[in-house]
Design a protein around this motif. Structure first.
Motif, PDB file in Angstrom:
ATOM      1  N   LYS A  38       0.747  -1.285  -0.065  1.00 13.26           N
ATOM      2  CA  LYS A  38      -0.597  -0.096   0.387  1.00 13.26           C
ATOM      3  C   LYS A  38       0.993   1.401   0.269  1.00 13.26           C
ATOM      4  CE  LYS A  38      -3.613  -2.016   2.809  1.00 13.26           C
ATOM      5  NZ  LYS A  38      -4.620  -2.660   4.054  1.00 13.26           N
ATOM      6  N   TYR A  84       4.466  14.802  12.774  1.00 15.15           N
ATOM      7  CA  TYR A  84       3.463  15.550  11.705  1.00 15.15           C
ATOM      8  C   TYR A  84       3.178  16.490  11.072  1.00 15.15           C
ATOM      9  CZ  TYR A  84       1.741  11.177  14.599  1.00 15.15           C
ATOM     10  OH  TYR A  84       1.688   9.907  14.692  1.00 15.15           O
ATOM     11  N   CYS A 113      -6.299  10.283   3.335  1.00 16.32           N
ATOM     12  CA  CYS A 113      -5.946   9.073   3.277  1.00 16.32           C
ATOM     13  C   CYS A 113      -7.266   8.823   4.506  1.00 16.32           C
ATOM     14  CB  CYS A 113      -4.852   8.318   3.779  1.00 16.32           C
ATOM     15  SG  CYS A 113      -5.227   6.873   3.944  1.00 16.32           S
ATOM     16  N   SER A 118      -8.352   2.136   5.937  1.00 20.81           N
ATOM     17  CA  SER A 118      -7.949   3.115   5.005  1.00 20.81           C
ATOM     18  C   SER A 118      -7.682   3.045   3.612  1.00 20.81           C
ATOM     19  CB  SER A 118      -6.493   3.439   5.683  1.00 20.81           C
ATOM     20  OG  SER A 118      -5.950   4.114   6.936  1.00 20.81           O
ATOM     21  N   TRP A 120      -6.837   5.375   0.052  1.00 22.23           N
ATOM     22  CA  TRP A 120      -6.558   7.217  -0.581  1.00 22.23           C
ATOM     23  C   TRP A 120      -7.236   7.859  -1.302  1.00 22.23           C
ATOM     24  CZ3 TRP A 120      -2.672  10.105   0.982  1.00 22.23           C
ATOM     25  CH2 TRP A 120      -1.537   9.702   1.442  1.00 22.23           C
ATOM     26  N   GLY A 187      -6.877  -4.690  -3.298  1.00 23.09           N
ATOM     27  CA  GLY A 187      -6.818  -3.706  -2.064  1.00 23.09           C
ATOM     28  C   GLY A 187      -5.692  -3.082  -2.084  1.00 23.09           C
ATOM     29  N   TRP A 188      -5.541  -2.618  -2.824  1.00 19.74           N
ATOM     30  CA  TRP A 188      -3.719  -1.960  -2.791  1.00 19.74           C
ATOM     31  C   TRP A 188      -3.216  -0.840  -3.449  1.00 19.74           C
ATOM     32  CZ3 TRP A 188      -3.187  -7.464  -3.781  1.00 19.74           C
ATOM     33  CH2 TRP A 188      -3.068  -6.835  -4.278  1.00 19.74           C
ATOM     34  N   CYS A 190      -4.664   1.676  -4.580  1.00 22.90           N
ATOM     35  CA  CYS A 190      -5.404   3.408  -4.104  1.00 22.90           C
ATOM     36  C   CYS A 190      -4.300   4.691  -4.445  1.00 22.90           C
ATOM     37  CB  CYS A 190      -6.698   3.478  -3.487  1.00 22.90           C
ATOM     38  SG  CYS A 190      -6.460   2.703  -1.706  1.00 22.90           S
TER      39      CYS A 190
ATOM     40  N   GLU B  47      -0.796  -3.478  11.983  1.00 21.01           N
ATOM     41  CA  GLU B  47      -0.316  -3.583  10.638  1.00 21.01           C
ATOM     42  C   GLU B  47       0.625  -3.382   9.867  1.00 21.01           C
ATOM     43  OE1 GLU B  47      -1.774  -3.419   5.344  1.00 21.01           O
ATOM     44  OE2 GLU B  47      -3.486  -2.129   7.266  1.00 21.01           O
ATOM     45  N   LYS B  52       5.981   4.635  11.514  1.00 27.40           N
ATOM     46  CA  LYS B  52       7.055   5.379  11.097  1.00 27.40           C
ATOM     47  C   LYS B  52       7.899   5.392  12.888  1.00 27.40           C
ATOM     48  CE  LYS B  52       6.049   8.927   8.639  1.00 27.40           C
ATOM     49  NZ  LYS B  52       6.066   9.332   7.719  1.00 27.40           N
ATOM     50  N   PHE B  80       4.924   7.028  15.603  1.00 22.79           N
ATOM     51  CA  PHE B  80       3.976   7.685  14.612  1.00 22.79           C
ATOM     52  C   PHE B  80       3.162   6.889  13.796  1.00 22.79           C
ATOM     53  CE2 PHE B  80       7.494  10.510  16.807  1.00 22.79           C
ATOM     54  CZ  PHE B  80       6.948  11.088  16.923  1.00 22.79           C
ATOM     55  N   LEU B  81       2.329   7.535  13.530  1.00 27.79           N
ATOM     56  CA  LEU B  81       1.430   6.544  12.548  1.00 27.79           C
ATOM     57  C   LEU B  81       1.951   7.180  11.213  1.00 27.79           C
ATOM     58  CD1 LEU B  81      -2.592   7.299  13.355  1.00 27.79           C
ATOM     59  CD2 LEU B  81      -0.788   5.610  13.675  1.00 27.79           C
ATOM     60  N   GLU B  82       1.580   6.372  10.739  1.00 24.87           N
ATOM     61  CA  GLU B  82       2.071   6.062   9.128  1.00 24.87           C
ATOM     62  C   GLU B  82       0.501   6.057   8.209  1.00 24.87           C
ATOM     63  OE1 GLU B  82       3.003   7.938   6.254  1.00 24.87           O
ATOM     64  OE2 GLU B  82       4.926   6.418   5.929  1.00 24.87           O
ATOM     65  N   GLN B  83       0.998   7.072   7.031  1.00 20.15           N
ATOM     66  CA  GLN B  83      -0.277   6.801   6.793  1.00 20.15           C
ATOM     67  C   GLN B  83      -1.104   6.027   5.138  1.00 20.15           C
ATOM     68  OE1 GLN B  83      -0.737  11.144   5.309  1.00 20.15           O
ATOM     69  NE2 GLN B  83      -3.334  11.648   5.873  1.00 20.15           N
ATOM     70  N   LEU B  84      -1.370   4.476   5.531  1.00 16.76           N
ATOM     71  CA  LEU B  84      -1.511   3.601   4.832  1.00 16.76           C
ATOM     72  C   LEU B  84      -1.965   3.022   4.441  1.00 16.76           C
ATOM     73  CD1 LEU B  84       1.651   1.986   4.128  1.00 16.76           C
ATOM     74  CD2 LEU B  84       0.578   0.381   5.943  1.00 16.76           C
ATOM     75  N   GLY B  85      -2.970   4.238   2.888  1.00 21.83           N
ATOM     76  CA  GLY B  85      -4.481   2.930   2.312  1.00 21.83           C
ATOM     77  C   GLY B  85      -4.482   2.471   1.228  1.00 21.83           C
ATOM     78  N   GLY B  86      -5.435   1.320   1.059  1.00 22.36           N
ATOM     79  CA  GLY B  86      -5.147   0.612   0.354  1.00 22.36           C
ATOM     80  C   GLY B  86      -6.156  -0.320   0.028  1.00 22.36           C
ATOM     81  N   TRP B  87      -7.365  -0.078   1.203  1.00 24.03           N
ATOM     82  CA  TRP B  87      -9.258   0.092   0.999  1.00 24.03           C
ATOM     83  C   TRP B  87      -8.912  -1.627   1.147  1.00 24.03           C
ATOM     84  CZ3 TRP B  87     -11.283  -3.098  -3.435  1.00 24.03           C
ATOM     85  CH2 TRP B  87     -13.041  -3.344  -3.642  1.00 24.03           C
ATOM     86  N   GLN B  88      -8.803  -2.431   1.503  1.00 29.25           N
ATOM     87  CA  GLN B  88      -8.992  -3.845   2.383  1.00 29.25           C
ATOM     88  C   GLN B  88      -7.835  -4.255   3.327  1.00 29.25           C
ATOM     89  OE1 GLN B  88      -8.834  -6.302  -1.126  1.00 29.25           O
ATOM     90  NE2 GLN B  88     -10.583  -6.497  -1.275  1.00 29.25           N
TER      91      GLN B  88
END
Lengths: 398, 88
Positions: A38, A84, A113, A118, A120, A187-188, A190, B47, B52, B80-88
Motif C-alpha cells: 500500500k 506530523y 487517506c 484506510s 486513498w 486492495g492496495w 488506491c 498492520e 514510523k 508515529f502513525l503512517e498513512q497507509l491506504g489500500g482499501w482492504q
C-alpha cells in the motif's frame, strides 16, 4: 558482474528530507515492479512535492499539492508536532511560503487517506469555476468522510488567506471514478490511482486515462520521477552537542553548530533563550515562524517527539536538564508535572491550585484530574505520577 | 567437549512507545530494525507499515541496527502513525 546499485538506497545512508519529511528508501518500495504494498503517506507526500516542483520548473505553476497530513491535523486526529508537522507549515510548503502564490494557483490538490480500512482518495478545488472534485478508485466503496474532510481542509486554507467564510453552497461537487472495468481491482493500489490523478491534474491530461491497466506504468513513472529528482531531497545536518562541536569544528564540513538553527532544513523559528534544550535544532523544516498575535504552542517549539539521550557517563547534559526545570512558561503537561514535582505548600488550597491552572494561558478547561490544552485540544492528566498523593486525598476532592 | 562461545554482545531492552502505551523488546545490538518493527507492530496489534519509528527525532530505517545508532539499554523508540491506504 556487480549488481546495479539502487539509486534510492541513498536514503538509507543519509538523512534526506523533503518538505520537512524524513524519507527512507523503504518508503518507495511501493514503486517497485508489480509491488503489492500500500502507498504510505511519506511516499505520497514526497512524490507530490517532487511533482509540484518539477511542474513549476517547467513553467506550469497552476496547481498546489498539499500534504496528506493536513486533514488529520485539522481534525486533531494527530497532534501538531515536529513529526506530523503543523497546519501552517503544510500550507506554506505547498506554495513555497508565498500566500500570494497560493492565491494565484488555479487548483488546490489534497491527497486524503481515511476510513476503515484506510483508503486513498484525491480531492481538489478548482478555484476559478468554484467546483470541488473527489476521485475514488473504488466506486462501490462509500467515502462519506471525504466531502466534509475536503471542505474542512478548504476552509482552513481559505482562512489562511484571510477568507474566513466560504460559501460552499455556491460550489459544485463533481465525483470521479474510473469506469467499472477500469477501477481498482485489488486492495492496495488506491494510492497509485491517486498519484495518477495528480499527474493528470498537474499536466492537464484527461482524467479518463486513469485506469487499473495503467497502475504498473504509473508505479514506474513515480519511481523514475523520484530517482531523477533526488537533488530535491535535502540532507539534514545532525546537531552536535556544543562540546563536540567545539572539539570537532575543524572536521565538520557543514557549518552547523548546536546554536545554529538556520541551516537549510532547520525551522525559521528562533526563540531567545538561555536554555540549551531550546537551541537544539528542530529536525523538521516546517515553517514555524510566529505571526504577529498568533502564538505558537510550546510543544511545537520544543519538539515533543525529541528525546534527549540519557547521558552515558559524565554530566554533559546535566546543566541543560536543570535549566529545563526552571522554565516558567510551559505547556499544561509541563505545568502538571511541575505542580506535583514542586511539593504543594501546606497552605495551598485546591481552589487556589485550580485558579493557578486556569491562569495559565495554555489551559482551556480544568477538571479535577486533568486539564485541556488550548493549543492541541488534548486532555492532559495531572496526576500520572502522583498516585501516592492521591491516596493522601489531594486534588480528588476538588 | 565443545565449549559454548561466550555471549560478547548482551541483549538490550528497547522501550517502544506509541500513544502512551509502552512495550519492551529485547534485542541484540546487531538485530536489524525490520525485525524489531515487525515485533512492535505485532505487539500493538497493527498492520505492518502502520508506524514510523523514531529515535531521538530521527527516523529509523529497516536496515539500521541498534548498534548502528548507538542505542543503549532502556532507550526509547517512539512510534508515529503512517498513512497507509489500500482499501482492504
Amino acid at each position: 558482474m556487480e549488481p546495479q546499485k539502487d539509486p534510492l538506497s541513498v536514503f538509507n545512508h543519509v538523512d534526506l528530507r523533503i518538505r520537512g519529511s524524513q524519507v527512507k528508501s523503504s518508503d518507495f518500495a511501493v514503486f517497485s515492479k508489480r509491488c503489492k504494498l500500500k502507498v504510505p503517506g511519506t511516499a505520497m507526500n514526497a512524490l507530490a512535492a517532487v511533482l509540484q516542483h518539477v511542474s513549476e520548473e517547467q513553467g506550469n505553476s497552476g496547481s498546489a499539492i498539499f500534504s496528506s497530513w493536513l486533514g488529520p491535523l485539522i481534525c486533531h486526529d494527530v497532534p501538531q508536532n515536529t513529526f506530523y508537522g503543523t497546519i501552517n507549515g503544510h500550507i506554506e510548503n505547498a506554495c513555497n511560503g508565498s500566500m500570494a502564490m497560493l492565491s494565484a494557483k488555479s487548483i488546490w490538490i489534497f491527497p486524503m487517506c481515511k476510513g476503515n480500512p484506510s483508503h486513498w482518495v484525491l480531492g481538489w478545488l478548482e478555484l476559478a469555476t468554484r467546483r470541488y472534485h473527489i476521485f475514488n478508485s473504488v466506486p462501490e466503496l462509500p467515502i462519506l468522510w471525504a466531502e466534509p474532510a475536503l471542505l474542512e481542509i478548504g476552509d482552513t486554507v481559505f482562512a489562511h488567506l484571510g477568507e474566513m467564510k466560504v460559501d460552499w453552497e455556491s460550489w459544485k461537487l463533481i465525483s470521479h471514478s474510473p469506469a467499472p472495468l477500469d477501477c481498482q481491482m485489488n486492495g492496495w493500489d488506491c494510492g497509485i490511482f491517486v498519484i495518477h490523478v495528480m499527474l493528470v491534474l498537474v499536466n492537464g491530461w484527461d482524467i479518463s486515462e486513469v485506469k487499473n491497466s495503467e497502475t504498473e506504468r504509473i508505479r514506474q513513472a513515480a519511481r523514475k520521477l523520484v530517482e531523477e529528482n533526488l537533488v530535491l531531497f535535502k540532507p539534514y545536518a545532525t546537531p552536535l552537542p556544543q562540546e563536540k562541536v567545539q572539539s570537532t569544528a575543524a572536521a565538520v564540513s557543514l557549518p552547523v553548530t548546536a546554536s545554529d538553527s538556520t541551516s537549510d532544513n532547520a525551522p525559521t523559528l528562533n526563540i531567545a533563550s538561555s536554555r540549551t534544550d531550546d537551541v537544539t535544532p528542530n529536525p523538521e523544516s516546517f515553517d514555524l515562524s510566529i505571526k504577529p498575535g498568533n502564538e505558537i504552542h510550546p510543544s511545537i517549539v520544543s519538539g515533543s517527539s525529541l528525546k534527549r539521550k540519557r547521558p552515558s557517563s559524565s554530566t554533559i547534559f546535566s546543566d541543560s536538564d536543570s535549566n529545563s526545570q526552571s522554565d516558567d512558561d510551559g505547556t499544561p503537561k509541563k505545568l502538571a508535572k511541575k505542580a506535583w514535582t514542586k511539593r504543594r505548600g501546606k497552605g495551598t488550597k485546591v481552589y487556589e491550585r485550580e485558579q493557578s491552572l486556569l491562569a495559565n494561558k495554555w489551559v482551556d478547561e480544568v477538571e479535577a484530574h486533568r486539564v485541556k490544552c488550548r493549543g492541541c485540544h488534548k486532555w492532559i492528566k495531572l496526576d500520572n505520577e502522583t498516585l501516592e498523593k492521591e491516596k493522601e486525598g489531594g486534588w480528588r476532592d476538588g | 567437549m565443545s565449549q559454548e562461545p561466550e555471549d560478547v554482545k548482551p541483549k538490550i531492552n528497547l522501550k517502544v512507545v506509541y500513544d502512551g502505551e509502552e512495550v519492551q523488546i529485547k534485542v541484540k545490538p546487531n538485530t536489524k530494525f525490520a525485525k524489531i518493527f515487525a515485533a512492535a507492530e505485532q505487539r500493538f496489534g497493527k498492520e505492518s507499515g502502520t508506524f514510523k519509528f523514531v529515535y531521538e527525532g530521527k527516523r529509523i530505517g529497516k536496515e539500521d541496527t541498534p548498534g548502528d545508532l548507538d542505542i543503549e539499554d532502556g532507550d526509547q523508540i517512539d512510534c508515529f502513525l503512517e498513512q497507509l491506504g489500500g482499501w482492504q
